[in-house]
Motif scaffolding. Sequence first.
Motif, PDB file in Angstrom:
ATOM      1  N   HIS A 152       0.872  -1.064  -0.065  1.00 45.77           N
ATOM      2  CA  HIS A 152      -0.152   0.043  -0.126  1.00 45.77           C
ATOM      3  C   HIS A 152       0.954   1.203   0.090  1.00 45.77           C
ATOM      4  N   ALA A 153       2.060   1.320  -0.063  1.00 49.37           N
ATOM      5  CA  ALA A 153       3.094   2.455  -0.107  1.00 49.37           C
ATOM      6  C   ALA A 153       3.813   2.392  -1.434  1.00 49.37           C
ATOM      7  N   TYR A 154       4.079   3.531  -1.709  1.00 50.55           N
ATOM      8  CA  TYR A 154       4.834   3.820  -3.293  1.00 50.55           C
ATOM      9  C   TYR A 154       6.355   3.387  -2.870  1.00 50.55           C
ATOM     10  N   ARG A 155       6.765   3.837  -1.975  1.00 50.80           N
ATOM     11  CA  ARG A 155       7.996   3.416  -1.227  1.00 50.80           C
ATOM     12  C   ARG A 155       7.721   2.614  -0.034  1.00 50.80           C
ATOM     13  N   GLU A 156       8.161   1.163  -0.371  1.00 50.36           N
ATOM     14  CA  GLU A 156       8.073   0.201   0.890  1.00 50.36           C
ATOM     15  C   GLU A 156       8.764   0.787   2.183  1.00 50.36           C
ATOM     16  N   GLN A 157       8.070   0.508   3.150  1.00 51.81           N
ATOM     17  CA  GLN A 157       8.565   0.934   4.594  1.00 51.81           C
ATOM     18  C   GLN A 157       8.070  -0.030   5.792  1.00 51.81           C
ATOM     19  N   VAL A 158       9.028  -0.162   6.737  1.00 58.14           N
ATOM     20  CA  VAL A 158       8.566  -0.936   7.923  1.00 58.14           C
ATOM     21  C   VAL A 158       7.483  -0.071   8.658  1.00 58.14           C
ATOM     22  N   CYS A 159       6.248  -0.638   8.791  1.00 58.23           N
ATOM     23  CA  CYS A 159       5.331  -0.139   9.388  1.00 58.23           C
ATOM     24  C   CYS A 159       5.046  -0.365  10.960  1.00 58.23           C
ATOM     25  N   LEU A 160       5.533  -1.482  11.206  1.00 56.46           N
ATOM     26  CA  LEU A 160       5.073  -2.102  12.603  1.00 56.46           C
ATOM     27  C   LEU A 160       6.393  -2.958  12.881  1.00 56.46           C
ATOM     28  N   LEU A 161       6.544  -3.083  14.366  1.00 58.43           N
ATOM     29  CA  LEU A 161       7.572  -3.861  14.758  1.00 58.43           C
ATOM     30  C   LEU A 161       6.795  -4.869  15.867  1.00 58.43           C
ATOM     31  N   GLN A 162       7.012  -6.222  15.723  1.00 56.90           N
ATOM     32  CA  GLN A 162       6.376  -6.997  17.038  1.00 56.90           C
ATOM     33  C   GLN A 162       7.405  -7.564  17.566  1.00 56.90           C
ATOM     34  N   TYR A 168      -5.959  -9.978   7.534  1.00 53.73           N
ATOM     35  CA  TYR A 168      -5.086  -8.775   7.985  1.00 53.73           C
ATOM     36  C   TYR A 168      -3.817  -8.909   7.584  1.00 53.73           C
ATOM     37  N   GLN A 169      -3.497 -10.181   6.842  1.00 53.16           N
ATOM     38  CA  GLN A 169      -2.073 -10.317   6.054  1.00 53.16           C
ATOM     39  C   GLN A 169      -1.927  -9.354   5.189  1.00 53.16           C
ATOM     40  N   ARG A 170      -2.763  -8.673   4.383  1.00 51.97           N
ATOM     41  CA  ARG A 170      -2.794  -7.971   3.164  1.00 51.97           C
ATOM     42  C   ARG A 170      -3.381  -6.638   3.627  1.00 51.97           C
ATOM     43  N   ALA A 171      -3.391  -6.195   5.078  1.00 52.07           N
ATOM     44  CA  ALA A 171      -3.912  -4.602   5.392  1.00 52.07           C
ATOM     45  C   ALA A 171      -2.944  -3.698   5.208  1.00 52.07           C
ATOM     46  N   ASP A 172      -3.756  -2.393   5.206  1.00 57.81           N
ATOM     47  CA  ASP A 172      -2.544  -1.521   4.871  1.00 57.81           C
ATOM     48  C   ASP A 172      -2.055  -0.990   6.322  1.00 57.81           C
ATOM     49  N   TRP A 173      -0.873  -1.722   6.474  1.00 55.70           N
ATOM     50  CA  TRP A 173      -0.105  -1.503   7.730  1.00 55.70           C
ATOM     51  C   TRP A 173       0.478   0.021   7.837  1.00 55.70           C
ATOM     52  N   GLY A 174       0.377   0.736   6.972  1.00 51.97           N
ATOM     53  CA  GLY A 174       0.752   2.276   7.022  1.00 51.97           C
ATOM     54  C   GLY A 174      -0.121   3.091   7.557  1.00 51.97           C
ATOM     55  N   ALA A 175      -1.419   2.772   7.567  1.00 50.23           N
ATOM     56  CA  ALA A 175      -2.644   3.539   7.859  1.00 50.23           C
ATOM     57  C   ALA A 175      -2.697   3.701   9.298  1.00 50.23           C
ATOM     58  N   ARG A 176      -3.045   4.589   9.727  1.00 50.61           N
ATOM     59  CA  ARG A 176      -3.312   4.952  11.189  1.00 50.61           C
ATOM     60  C   ARG A 176      -4.623   5.721  11.493  1.00 50.61           C
ATOM     61  N   ALA A 178      -1.465  -8.658  14.641  1.00 49.98           N
ATOM     62  CA  ALA A 178       0.143  -8.390  14.753  1.00 49.98           C
ATOM     63  C   ALA A 178       0.728  -8.866  16.054  1.00 49.98           C
ATOM     64  N   ARG A 179       0.145  -9.024  17.028  1.00 54.64           N
ATOM     65  CA  ARG A 179       0.412  -9.617  18.385  1.00 54.64           C
ATOM     66  C   ARG A 179       0.714 -11.018  18.179  1.00 54.64           C
ATOM     67  N   LEU A 180       0.087 -11.762  17.564  1.00 55.72           N
ATOM     68  CA  LEU A 180      -0.049 -13.233  17.282  1.00 55.72           C
ATOM     69  C   LEU A 180       1.084 -13.739  16.390  1.00 55.72           C
ATOM     70  N   ASP A 181       1.525 -12.353  15.544  1.00 60.15           N
ATOM     71  CA  ASP A 181       2.606 -12.863  14.670  1.00 60.15           C
ATOM     72  C   ASP A 181       4.069 -13.471  15.387  1.00 60.15           C
ATOM     73  N   THR A 182       4.074 -12.862  16.656  1.00 59.90           N
ATOM     74  CA  THR A 182       5.228 -13.034  17.602  1.00 59.90           C
ATOM     75  C   THR A 182       5.011 -13.971  18.791  1.00 59.90           C
ATOM     76  N   HIS A 183       3.659 -13.793  19.196  1.00 61.87           N
ATOM     77  CA  HIS A 183       3.364 -14.589  20.531  1.00 61.87           C
ATOM     78  C   HIS A 183       3.935 -15.950  20.523  1.00 61.87           C
ATOM     79  N   TYR A 184       3.874 -16.685  19.613  1.00 65.40           N
ATOM     80  CA  TYR A 184       4.008 -18.279  19.810  1.00 65.40           C
ATOM     81  C   TYR A 184       5.434 -18.537  19.333  1.00 65.40           C
ATOM     82  N   LEU A 185       6.061 -17.439  18.584  1.00 63.53           N
ATOM     83  CA  LEU A 185       7.343 -17.871  18.167  1.00 63.53           C
ATOM     84  C   LEU A 185       8.656 -18.337  19.120  1.00 63.53           C
ATOM     85  N   LEU A 186       8.428 -18.089  20.260  1.00 64.97           N
ATOM     86  CA  LEU A 186       9.559 -18.285  21.142  1.00 64.97           C
ATOM     87  C   LEU A 186       9.473 -19.985  21.637  1.00 64.97           C
ATOM     88  N   ASP A 187       8.003 -20.178  21.833  1.00 66.53           N
ATOM     89  CA  ASP A 187       7.742 -21.703  22.132  1.00 66.53           C
ATOM     90  C   ASP A 187       7.883 -22.551  21.168  1.00 66.53           C
TER      91      ASP A 187
END
Length: 166
Positions: free
Chosen positions: A3-13, A101-109, A119-128
Amino acid sequence: SMHAYREQVCLLQFSAAGRDYIVDPLALDDLSPLGPLFADPNIEKVFHAAEYDLISLYRDFGWECYNVFDTMIAARTLGWEKVGLANLLETLYKVTLDKKYQRADWGARPLTQPMLAYARLDTHYLLDLRDRLHADLTTHAHLEEAEEDFERIARGAVRLAQQHAN
């Protein structure tokens, strides 16, 4: 980046010590304190399908990442056929991710509560998940092979990001 002309990191989890964190890089002027965390070889960073994330972190912030464990590569090394995060979470934790939500516009606020929950579930189970896969890699004598792939992906991501910058 869809959703961005120039891609960018929009969220860090992040997930650590039983807690989940979401950082909004679009709302913060300075994320440089996180750089040493990614670069610290004494702290393992767990990702799923790390390559694109690592390219993006280097491109946007100049962060190199050392000591990576990639759950997708680990699952692939173990011979899993379906190595997507949604598949692994469904199989091992009986958790179903809402893929809308996988293809949501994560740059929109502002981000909606359902987007933040996804987004929280993206990392919640990763350590286990990392612990389970690490144990299986060790049991089946594939840990060294997987670690070589983790390192190759981390170093290759930096090279790719540098090539695209030139």
